[in-house]
Design an enzyme around this catalytic site. Structure first.
Site, PDB file in Angstrom:
ATOM      1  N   ALA A 145     -33.795  23.461  15.539  1.00  0.00           N
ATOM      2  CA  ALA A 145     -33.607  22.532  14.424  1.00  0.00           C
ATOM      3  C   ALA A 145     -33.242  23.268  13.139  1.00  0.00           C
ATOM      4  O   ALA A 145     -32.795  22.646  12.186  1.00  0.00           O
ATOM      5  CB  ALA A 145     -34.865  21.703  14.203  1.00  0.00           C
ATOM      6  N   LYS A 146     -33.458  24.580  13.110  1.00  0.00           N
ATOM      7  CA  LYS A 146     -33.063  25.428  11.972  1.00  0.00           C
ATOM      8  C   LYS A 146     -33.527  24.853  10.640  1.00  0.00           C
ATOM      9  O   LYS A 146     -32.784  24.852   9.663  1.00  0.00           O
ATOM     10  CB  LYS A 146     -31.545  25.661  11.984  1.00  0.00           C
ATOM     11  CG  LYS A 146     -31.051  26.351  13.260  1.00  0.00           C
ATOM     12  CD  LYS A 146     -29.576  26.707  13.212  1.00  0.00           C
ATOM     13  CE  LYS A 146     -29.101  27.440  14.454  1.00  0.00           C
ATOM     14  NZ  LYS A 146     -29.148  26.664  15.715  1.00  0.00           N
ATOM     15  N   ARG A 147     -34.768  24.420  10.588  1.00  0.00           N
ATOM     16  CA  ARG A 147     -35.286  23.834   9.362  1.00  0.00           C
ATOM     17  C   ARG A 147     -35.742  24.917   8.392  1.00  0.00           C
ATOM     18  O   ARG A 147     -36.121  26.021   8.806  1.00  0.00           O
ATOM     19  CB  ARG A 147     -36.459  22.892   9.676  1.00  0.00           C
ATOM     20  CG  ARG A 147     -36.100  21.758  10.607  1.00  0.00           C
ATOM     21  CD  ARG A 147     -34.936  20.929  10.078  1.00  0.00           C
ATOM     22  NE  ARG A 147     -34.432  20.037  11.111  1.00  0.00           N
ATOM     23  CZ  ARG A 147     -34.908  18.818  11.334  1.00  0.00           C
ATOM     24  NH1 ARG A 147     -35.891  18.349  10.593  1.00  0.00           N
ATOM     25  NH2 ARG A 147     -34.401  18.075  12.284  1.00  0.00           N
ATOM     26  N   ASP A 195     -25.664  24.438  10.566  1.00  0.00           N
ATOM     27  CA  ASP A 195     -25.506  24.946  11.925  1.00  0.00           C
ATOM     28  C   ASP A 195     -24.035  25.244  12.130  1.00  0.00           C
ATOM     29  O   ASP A 195     -23.289  25.337  11.143  1.00  0.00           O
ATOM     30  CB  ASP A 195     -26.060  23.934  12.941  1.00  0.00           C
ATOM     31  CG  ASP A 195     -26.696  24.630  14.134  1.00  0.00           C
ATOM     32  OD1 ASP A 195     -25.971  25.344  14.857  1.00  0.00           O
ATOM     33  OD2 ASP A 195     -27.906  24.467  14.342  1.00  0.00           O
TER      34      ASP A 195
END
Lengths: 280, 280
Positions: free
Chosen positions: A98-100, B102
């Site tokens: 999710a690359k939060r 992303d």
């Protein structure tokens, strides 16, 4: 009372019994189409059912890409909740991609959502983004240290637009490594790992096997699993290679997906303990 | 056939008629408690109903923090879908604070989800994170250029953990500015804006009013709206100040929230066109 297992211990146990591979679950429109599924909720549910049937309890780690569930609205995320729960019940670790990254109460919300045992998307690990500072991730890594979860911090990615990660002295990527080591040392637990893409020569200095390394980019993106030792050198034993398209391309048949999984595991170099060869 | 309005034009129209303020909608557990609401779905729905009643059509821009809806599982995001739709129908622009970033098909999924007119969370603008490279955001800024949406790229944030944004020569933050200008020039439209926090002296060089600047941190976080001109100098006319806690603290009464909004607008320095004073 013994301390709970930390992420590295849990990951080691999973990869020793099921092979050292993370399967990326990326139900983008292209894969749904390739599987003969519509690009809608029913197609997403079909994808989820198939990958659970094919891989739950058979692969060490799965990495669902949250964006492809979210793209179907809140009902798409209900499918992610079910998928996550099904994999975990079968003993497969779930690493949510999710690359939060945020600060304060917002980062705390992400931590509870994805890492608390009673969170709606309770997972075993999460990818996070460091632009606001590795230390801004504190609400997540502090909770993860309690629960045995892992966090993978974006460090050096292999996409062509990411050149600035090598700017500065030390480079951005190197600063992430340094900060993650410092946090783990303070926590007394290797909660933080790194995302270091597999499709290029290693251009960031990694501290041996101290930090777990999530390595996307195997298979369809170019790097071969058999090259893992050459690509990562002394770091290789700490690398969790991830393949997505090259595995999913075998679908939608469950047997074909399992055969693709076995084929990927067979390509991995043997580790000193020989566990992977036995699995493969 | 005329080109659709771009984000800067849409934002200017909204702030000229309703005042230059973005209200952050952050339903974290603390605000739910302060409003006498339970920290569950019913509390979240109560919060959403109140802020729509208080602000829809009365404020130029709202900025819901997605994390606080997501924390309640997929049903929490159903509430966000409804809230977003209600504000937009009333003519209030919705800037989703999600800080996504992303590559490739994943970034394309985020773009469709948050910026496509038929996306599940179709909004007017989105915050994004540049760690994977500003150019990796292409699927989002290309779609935004078509639809008149805006993107705010994290540039210089005011949290104490973000010091590395000033590392390197040029600094990270400055590289973001340069890349965003280049992208806008190529697109022929000011799709990309910057997130530059308000609680410190400006330590990144901004190109006058060329780029829209989202400035969180007014009100409870320290900076005062009346100081906007001093804090941002010649950039001030391009700044969209954001206040969250200092507005929401007046709730849960709708009249009290509207009074807090009017009070915030009255604190803003007059612009050359005098529109804001008339509104306030």
């Amino acid at each position: 009372m013994t301390a709970p297992e930390n992420w590295q211990q849990r990951l080691a146990a999973a990869t020793e019994s099921r092979g050292r591979l993370c399967v990326g679950l990326d139900p983008h429109p292209g894969i749904l189409q390739a599987w003969g599924l519509p690009d809608d909720l029913s197609g997403l549910a079909g994808f989820a059912g198939t990958v659970v049937s094919a891989f739950a309890g058979r692969v060490a780690v799965v990495k669902p890409q949250l964006a492809f569930f979210e793209a179907h609205g809140h009902r798409g995320l209900a499918i992610l909740e079910q998928l996550t729960s099904a994999f975990r019940q079968a003993g497969t670790l779930v690493l949510l991609d999710a690359k939060r990254g945020d600060i304060g109460s917002t980062m705390a919300a992400y931590a509870r959502t994805f890492l608390a045992p009673d969170g709606p998307y309770a997972a075993d690990a999460l990818t996070v983004s460091p632009y606001l500072g590795v230390r801004a991730l504190a609400p997540a890594y502090e909770l993860a240290a309690e629960t045995g979860a892992g966090l993978y911090v974006l460090c050096r990615t292999s996409n062509p637009e990411a050149g600035w990660q090598l700017s500065g002295e030390p480079t951005l990527a190197q600063q992430v490594v340094t900060d993650c080591r410092a946090v783990n040392a303070e926590l007394g637990s290797a909660v933080l790992g790194l995302v270091v893409g597999a499709t290029r020569q290693l251009d960031v200095e990694l501290p041996g096997t101290e930090l777990s390394v999530l390595a996307p980019g195997f298979g369809a993106q170019g790097a071969q699993l058999g090259e893992l030792d050459q690509l990562y050198g002394t770091v290789a034993p700490a690398v969790l290679p991830t393949a997505s398209r090259s595995v999913l391309a075998a679908g939608p048949g469950v047997d074909a997906l399992r055969a693709a999984l076995a084929d990927h595991l067979a390509q991995l170099p043997a580790r000193a303990d020989g566990q992977e060869r036995e699995q493969a």
